[in-house]
Design an enzyme around this catalytic site. Structure first.
Site, PDB file in Angstrom:
ATOM      1  N   GLU A   1       0.826  -1.218   0.000  1.00  0.00           N
ATOM      2  CA  GLU A   1       0.000   0.000   0.000  1.00  0.00           C
ATOM      3  C   GLU A   1       0.860   1.269   0.000  1.00  0.00           C
ATOM      4  O   GLU A   1       2.078   1.216   0.226  1.00  0.00           O
ATOM      5  CB  GLU A   1      -0.922   0.006   1.218  1.00  0.00           C
ATOM      6  CG  GLU A   1      -0.174  -0.050   2.543  1.00  0.00           C
ATOM      7  CD  GLU A   1      -0.870   0.734   3.637  1.00  0.00           C
ATOM      8  OE1 GLU A   1      -1.248   1.902   3.392  1.00  0.00           O
ATOM      9  OE2 GLU A   1      -1.010   0.184   4.742  1.00  0.00           O
TER      10      GLU A   1
ATOM     11  N   LYS B   1      -5.754  10.482   0.663  1.00  0.00           N
ATOM     12  CA  LYS B   1      -5.798   9.145   1.268  1.00  0.00           C
ATOM     13  C   LYS B   1      -7.063   8.463   0.741  1.00  0.00           C
ATOM     14  O   LYS B   1      -8.166   8.937   1.015  1.00  0.00           O
ATOM     15  CB  LYS B   1      -5.825   9.286   2.790  1.00  0.00           C
ATOM     16  CG  LYS B   1      -6.004   7.988   3.555  1.00  0.00           C
ATOM     17  CD  LYS B   1      -5.924   8.216   5.059  1.00  0.00           C
ATOM     18  CE  LYS B   1      -6.441   7.027   5.840  1.00  0.00           C
ATOM     19  NZ  LYS B   1      -6.410   7.257   7.299  1.00  0.00           N
TER      20      LYS B   1
ATOM     21  N   VAL C   1      -5.280   0.120   3.098  1.00  0.00           N
ATOM     22  CA  VAL C   1      -5.412  -1.328   2.928  1.00  0.00           C
ATOM     23  C   VAL C   1      -6.656  -1.621   2.087  1.00  0.00           C
ATOM     24  O   VAL C   1      -6.612  -2.413   1.129  1.00  0.00           O
ATOM     25  CB  VAL C   1      -5.496  -2.042   4.292  1.00  0.00           C
ATOM     26  CG1 VAL C   1      -5.834  -3.521   4.103  1.00  0.00           C
ATOM     27  CG2 VAL C   1      -4.192  -1.886   5.070  1.00  0.00           C
TER      28      VAL C   1
ATOM     29  N   ASP D   1     -16.765   5.386  13.927  1.00  0.00           N
ATOM     30  CA  ASP D   1     -15.524   5.322  13.150  1.00  0.00           C
ATOM     31  C   ASP D   1     -14.944   3.911  13.164  1.00  0.00           C
ATOM     32  O   ASP D   1     -14.268   3.499  14.103  1.00  0.00           O
ATOM     33  CB  ASP D   1     -14.500   6.327  13.697  1.00  0.00           C
ATOM     34  CG  ASP D   1     -13.291   6.452  12.782  1.00  0.00           C
ATOM     35  OD1 ASP D   1     -13.191   5.676  11.806  1.00  0.00           O
ATOM     36  OD2 ASP D   1     -12.443   7.329  13.040  1.00  0.00           O
TER      37      ASP D   1
ATOM     38  N   SER E   1     -12.820   1.465  10.431  1.00  0.00           N
ATOM     39  CA  SER E   1     -12.119   1.516   9.147  1.00  0.00           C
ATOM     40  C   SER E   1     -12.831   0.660   8.098  1.00  0.00           C
ATOM     41  O   SER E   1     -13.252  -0.474   8.376  1.00  0.00           O
ATOM     42  CB  SER E   1     -10.691   1.012   9.318  1.00  0.00           C
ATOM     43  OG  SER E   1     -10.034   1.009   8.061  1.00  0.00           O
ATOM     44  N   ALA E   2     -12.899   1.184   6.879  1.00  0.00           N
ATOM     45  CA  ALA E   2     -13.433   0.411   5.749  1.00  0.00           C
ATOM     46  C   ALA E   2     -12.500  -0.749   5.395  1.00  0.00           C
ATOM     47  O   ALA E   2     -12.861  -1.604   4.583  1.00  0.00           O
ATOM     48  CB  ALA E   2     -13.652   1.319   4.548  1.00  0.00           C
ATOM     49  N   ASP E   3     -11.316  -0.799   6.019  1.00  0.00           N
ATOM     50  CA  ASP E   3     -10.444  -1.975   5.822  1.00  0.00           C
ATOM     51  C   ASP E   3     -11.203  -3.250   6.197  1.00  0.00           C
ATOM     52  O   ASP E   3     -11.033  -4.296   5.558  1.00  0.00           O
ATOM     53  CB  ASP E   3      -9.197  -1.893   6.719  1.00  0.00           C
ATOM     54  CG  ASP E   3      -8.192  -0.843   6.272  1.00  0.00           C
ATOM     55  OD1 ASP E   3      -8.410  -0.189   5.232  1.00  0.00           O
ATOM     56  OD2 ASP E   3      -7.169  -0.689   6.981  1.00  0.00           O
TER      57      ASP E   3
ATOM     58  N   LYS F   1      -3.461  -1.521  15.151  1.00  0.00           N
ATOM     59  CA  LYS F   1      -2.764  -0.544  15.986  1.00  0.00           C
ATOM     60  C   LYS F   1      -3.429  -0.458  17.353  1.00  0.00           C
ATOM     61  O   LYS F   1      -4.652  -0.515  17.471  1.00  0.00           O
ATOM     62  CB  LYS F   1      -2.758   0.817  15.290  1.00  0.00           C
ATOM     63  CG  LYS F   1      -2.032   0.764  13.955  1.00  0.00           C
ATOM     64  CD  LYS F   1      -2.135   2.079  13.199  1.00  0.00           C
ATOM     65  CE  LYS F   1      -1.829   1.864  11.736  1.00  0.00           C
ATOM     66  NZ  LYS F   1      -3.008   1.463  10.936  1.00  0.00           N
TER      67      LYS F   1
HETATM   68  N1  PSU Z   1      -0.017   0.407   8.630  1.00  0.00           N
HETATM   69  C1  PSU Z   1       0.983   1.233   9.019  1.00  0.00           C
HETATM   70  N2  PSU Z   1       0.808   2.578   8.827  1.00  0.00           N
HETATM   71  C2  PSU Z   1      -0.317   3.106   8.255  1.00  0.00           C
HETATM   72  C3  PSU Z   1      -1.368   2.214   7.851  1.00  0.00           C
HETATM   73  C4  PSU Z   1      -1.159   0.885   8.049  1.00  0.00           C
HETATM   74  O1  PSU Z   1       2.007   0.776   9.539  1.00  0.00           O
HETATM   75  O2  PSU Z   1      -0.424   4.324   8.085  1.00  0.00           O
HETATM   76  C5  PSU Z   1      -2.617   2.792   7.195  1.00  0.00           C
HETATM   77  C6  PSU Z   1      -3.255   1.768   6.233  1.00  0.00           C
HETATM   78  O3  PSU Z   1      -3.329   2.358   4.956  1.00  0.00           O
HETATM   79  C7  PSU Z   1      -4.641   1.528   6.789  1.00  0.00           C
HETATM   80  C8  PSU Z   1      -4.919   2.886   7.370  1.00  0.00           C
HETATM   81  O4  PSU Z   1      -5.549   1.117   5.805  1.00  0.00           O
HETATM   82  O5  PSU Z   1      -3.685   3.140   8.081  1.00  0.00           O
HETATM   83  C9  PSU Z   1      -6.148   2.913   8.272  1.00  0.00           C
HETATM   84  O6  PSU Z   1      -6.727   4.179   8.165  1.00  0.00           O
HETATM   85  P1  PSU Z   1      -8.213   4.450   8.700  1.00  0.00           P
HETATM   86  O7  PSU Z   1      -8.134   4.153  10.175  1.00  0.00           O
HETATM   87  O8  PSU Z   1      -8.506   5.896   8.404  1.00  0.00           O
HETATM   88  O9  PSU Z   1      -9.103   3.516   7.943  1.00  0.00           O
HETATM   89 MN    MN Z   2     -11.892   5.934   9.977  1.00  0.00          MN
END
Ligand code: PSU
Ligand code: MN
Length: 308
Positions: free
Chosen positions: A29, A91, A111, A143, A145-147, A164
């Site tokens: 990614e 993003k 992702v 909130d 993630s769409a992941d 995380k």
């Molecule tokens: N893994 C990392 N650093 C990052 C991410 C993943 O070590 O920045 C990113 C990925 O692109 C993941 C995103 O999809 O964080 C999640 O963002 P959000 O919580 O807005 O969906």
């Molecule tokens: Mn989000």
């Protein structure tokens, strides 16, 4: 280059040849590069991830939107351009891809965005640092993630160091259960938390080597359309100290609140504050774990290709 008839999807020659020859390919990614890690480490880490995939006997395919096209297999020069702060690349999650293409916008893929494009290109393995998940205040903000939802409808294996620790880990695991996405530990049944090897949540499944991971995913894929999360803990030597981690986490959550970060700005703000608070140690940990995940993904992609 192989432009798709239906999509402005450009699969670069080396990737297209590897797929046609049945070689292993690993999608990488770009959000981690553009919005997750500070310069100049971001480009070094991206190069190290590609090298780790190659060392494992597979071909890397770094994915992002550049000059109005979705590119599968960005060159180092293109990645450098995409990550240039002056370009202000967006993003992009899966839902944003068509709109960004129509608008001719540059963008880094999360992702979700990456596996969406990887699947369309015929790639079945992806590596990252940490999967997105359910945020701590999701009961109020919704909130999530769409992941997670994208992984539930995209048959790709994501190799990550869990999710995380900035997230609600328990809620994330529950959502993955509901969504039908299996979570498999790599040499562990203890779900990892990105900067830390353990979150205290136990997994039902684990695999001991790349061949077992490949056969587990092949069997899963034969039965249905969901993806899979392979959770590979950060190496013990690279783990963040527990007390430092907890203090940085508290500071990161407070900083996100202070700045009023919402939506897709939340994760980058939390990662940035972790880096500041730990004087860069979180960046070193993040770098080590994502490169390790890329190497493991390469070994699994090679097994899945039947070439080993
Ligand atoms: N893994 C990392 N650093 C990052 C991410 C993943 O070590 O920045 C990113 C990925 O692109 C993941 C995103 O999809 O964080 C999640 O963002 P959000 O919580 O807005 O969906
Ligand atoms: Mn989000």
């Amino acid at each position: 280059m192989t432009p798709s008839a239906a999509l402005p999807l450009v699969v670069r020659d080396e990737v297209a040849a590897a797929l046609a020859d049945g070689c292993g390919v690993v999608a990488l990614e770009t959000t981690i590069v553009v919005h997750g890690l500070p310069r100049p480490q971001n480009l070094e880490v991206a190069a190290a991830c590609e090298a780790a995939v190659r060392a494992a006997g597979a071909v890397p395919a770094t994915i992002g939107l550049l000059d109005g096209r979705a590119v599968v297999g960005l060159t180092p020069e293109e990645l450098d351009r995409l990550a240039d702060p002056a370009r202000d690349a967006m993003k992009l999650s899966a839902r944003d891809l068509g709109l960004a293409l129509a608008a001719g916008r540059d963008g880094a893929t999360t992702v979700a965005g990456t596996i969406w494009l990887a699947h369309r290109a015929g790639i079945v393995v992806m590596a990252t640092g940490g999967l997105g998940g359910v945020h701590r205040d999701a009961i109020h903000t919704f909130d999530e993630s769409a992941d997670l939802t994208t992984l539930s409808r995209t048959p790709v294996m994501v190799v990550a160091s869990g999710v995380k620790s900035i997230l609600d880990v328990g809620a994330t695991l529950e959502r993955l259960d509901t969504l039908g996405v299996p979570v498999v530990g790599y040499r562990t049944t203890d779900f990892p938390g990105f900067y830390r090897r353990s979150t205290g949540f136990t997994l039902d499944w684990s695999v001991a080597d790349p061949a077992s991971a490949a056969s587990a995913f092949a069997a899963h894929r034969a039965l249905g359309p969901t993806g899979m999360l392979l959770a590979n803990p950060v190496a013990a030597a690279s783990e963040l100290d527990a007390d430092l981690h907890d203090a940085a986490l508290a500071s990161a959550l407070a900083e996100a609140e202070r700045r009023g970060a919402t939506g897709k700005a939340v994760t980058p703000v939390l990662l940035e504050e972790f880096a500041r608070y730990t004087a860069g140690r979180s960046v070193a940990t993040n770098a080590d774990l994502v490169v390790a995940n890329a190497g493991l993904a390469g070994a699994i992609a090679r097994e899945l290709s039947g070439r080993s």
